[in-house]
Design a protein around this motif. Structure first.
Motif, mmCIF file in Angstrom:
data_model
loop_
_atom_site.group_PDB
_atom_site.id
_atom_site.type_symbol
_atom_site.label_atom_id
_atom_site.label_comp_id
_atom_site.label_asym_id
_atom_site.label_seq_id
_atom_site.Cartn_x
_atom_site.Cartn_y
_atom_site.Cartn_z
ATOM 1 N N LYS A 80 31.362 43.654 44.206
ATOM 2 C CA LYS A 80 31.924 43.950 45.567
ATOM 3 C C LYS A 80 33.653 44.145 45.005
ATOM 4 C CE LYS A 80 29.392 41.203 48.942
ATOM 5 N NZ LYS A 80 29.488 40.152 49.755
ATOM 6 N N SER A 81 34.036 43.808 44.083
ATOM 7 C CA SER A 81 35.506 43.797 43.852
ATOM 8 C C SER A 81 35.919 44.129 42.430
ATOM 9 C CB SER A 81 36.441 42.562 44.221
ATOM 10 O OG SER A 81 37.630 42.623 44.030
ATOM 11 N N TYR A 82 36.462 45.275 42.144
ATOM 12 C CA TYR A 82 37.041 45.468 40.780
ATOM 13 C C TYR A 82 38.110 44.618 40.195
ATOM 14 C CZ TYR A 82 39.637 47.833 36.803
ATOM 15 O OH TYR A 82 40.183 48.253 35.608
ATOM 16 N N LYS A 83 38.930 44.236 41.095
ATOM 17 C CA LYS A 83 40.054 43.443 40.562
ATOM 18 C C LYS A 83 39.528 41.956 40.671
ATOM 19 C CE LYS A 83 44.472 41.821 42.420
ATOM 20 N NZ LYS A 83 45.627 41.872 43.579
ATOM 21 N N GLY A 84 38.804 41.615 41.569
ATOM 22 C CA GLY A 84 38.281 40.272 41.599
ATOM 23 C C GLY A 84 37.247 39.847 40.460
ATOM 24 N N THR A 85 36.422 40.906 39.931
ATOM 25 C CA THR A 85 35.676 40.931 38.639
ATOM 26 C C THR A 85 36.692 40.508 37.579
ATOM 27 O OG1 THR A 85 33.986 41.997 39.793
ATOM 28 C CG2 THR A 85 33.782 41.950 37.324
ATOM 29 N N ILE A 86 37.734 41.584 37.544
ATOM 30 C CA ILE A 86 38.663 41.442 36.068
ATOM 31 C C ILE A 86 39.332 39.882 36.073
ATOM 32 C CG2 ILE A 86 40.728 41.968 35.253
ATOM 33 C CD1 ILE A 86 38.606 44.110 34.807
ATOM 34 N N GLU A 87 39.420 39.528 37.300
ATOM 35 C CA GLU A 87 40.443 38.123 37.462
ATOM 36 C C GLU A 87 39.124 37.149 37.042
ATOM 37 O OE1 GLU A 87 41.651 37.860 41.495
ATOM 38 O OE2 GLU A 87 43.272 39.044 41.098
ATOM 39 N N TRP A 88 37.927 37.129 37.462
ATOM 40 C CA TRP A 88 36.967 36.273 37.083
ATOM 41 C C TRP A 88 36.554 36.259 35.549
ATOM 42 C CZ3 TRP A 88 32.099 35.524 35.033
ATOM 43 C CH2 TRP A 88 31.514 34.350 35.418
ATOM 44 N N LEU A 89 36.527 37.289 35.063
ATOM 45 C CA LEU A 89 36.243 37.442 33.669
ATOM 46 C C LEU A 89 37.540 37.139 32.552
ATOM 47 C CD1 LEU A 89 34.822 41.134 33.453
ATOM 48 C CD2 LEU A 89 33.494 38.973 33.211
#
Length: 127
Positions: A80-89
């Motif tokens: 759903k979210s590029y930024k959210g995925t980066i933050e989570w990783l």
């Protein structure tokens, strides 16, 4: 002519099933699903309407040793979210390679699992 309906699953080889379970179940939080009692060792996951099957295979040509190479075999999951995925990783401490302005027309993020299998996360770019 074959009448295709959908992609059912992707199977990948792993060297150590318990290490792979820690990565996919605990770190990435994939949902485990029931697996028939095959003679081989494995774990199945639900990924949206498709499945990912991990198969313990301690030797063979399918096991990778290299780093991220997006031309090599891999599977991709739309997130759903590029930024959210980066933050989570980053929070999980998982190294990644980000391609926010990919020529594909959508953002791409690549990671490696514990056996160097390549996982791609795709999304619209949402800075």
């Amino acid at each position: 002519m074959i009448e295709f309906e959908r992609l059912h699953h992707v199977s990948i080889a792993v060297r150590d099933l318990e290490k792979a379970r820690q990565f996919y179940s605990e770190l990435l939080q994939f949902q485990e699903i029931e697996r028939p009692p095959f003679k081989s060792k494995g774990i199945w996951y639900a990924v949206g309407n498709q499945q990912l099957h991990l198969l313990e295979h301690t030797q063979g040509e399918t096991l990778r040793n290299g780093q991220i190479d997006s031309v090599d075999g891999h599977f991709a999951i739309w997130v759903k979210s590029y930024k959210g995925t980066i933050e989570w990783l980053e929070k999980a401490g998982i190294p990644y390679e980000a391609r926010p302005q990919s020529v594909a027309g959508f953002a791409q993020i690549y990671i490696l699992d514990v056996d160097n299998n390549i996982i791609e996360f795709d999304s619209a770019y949402d800075s």
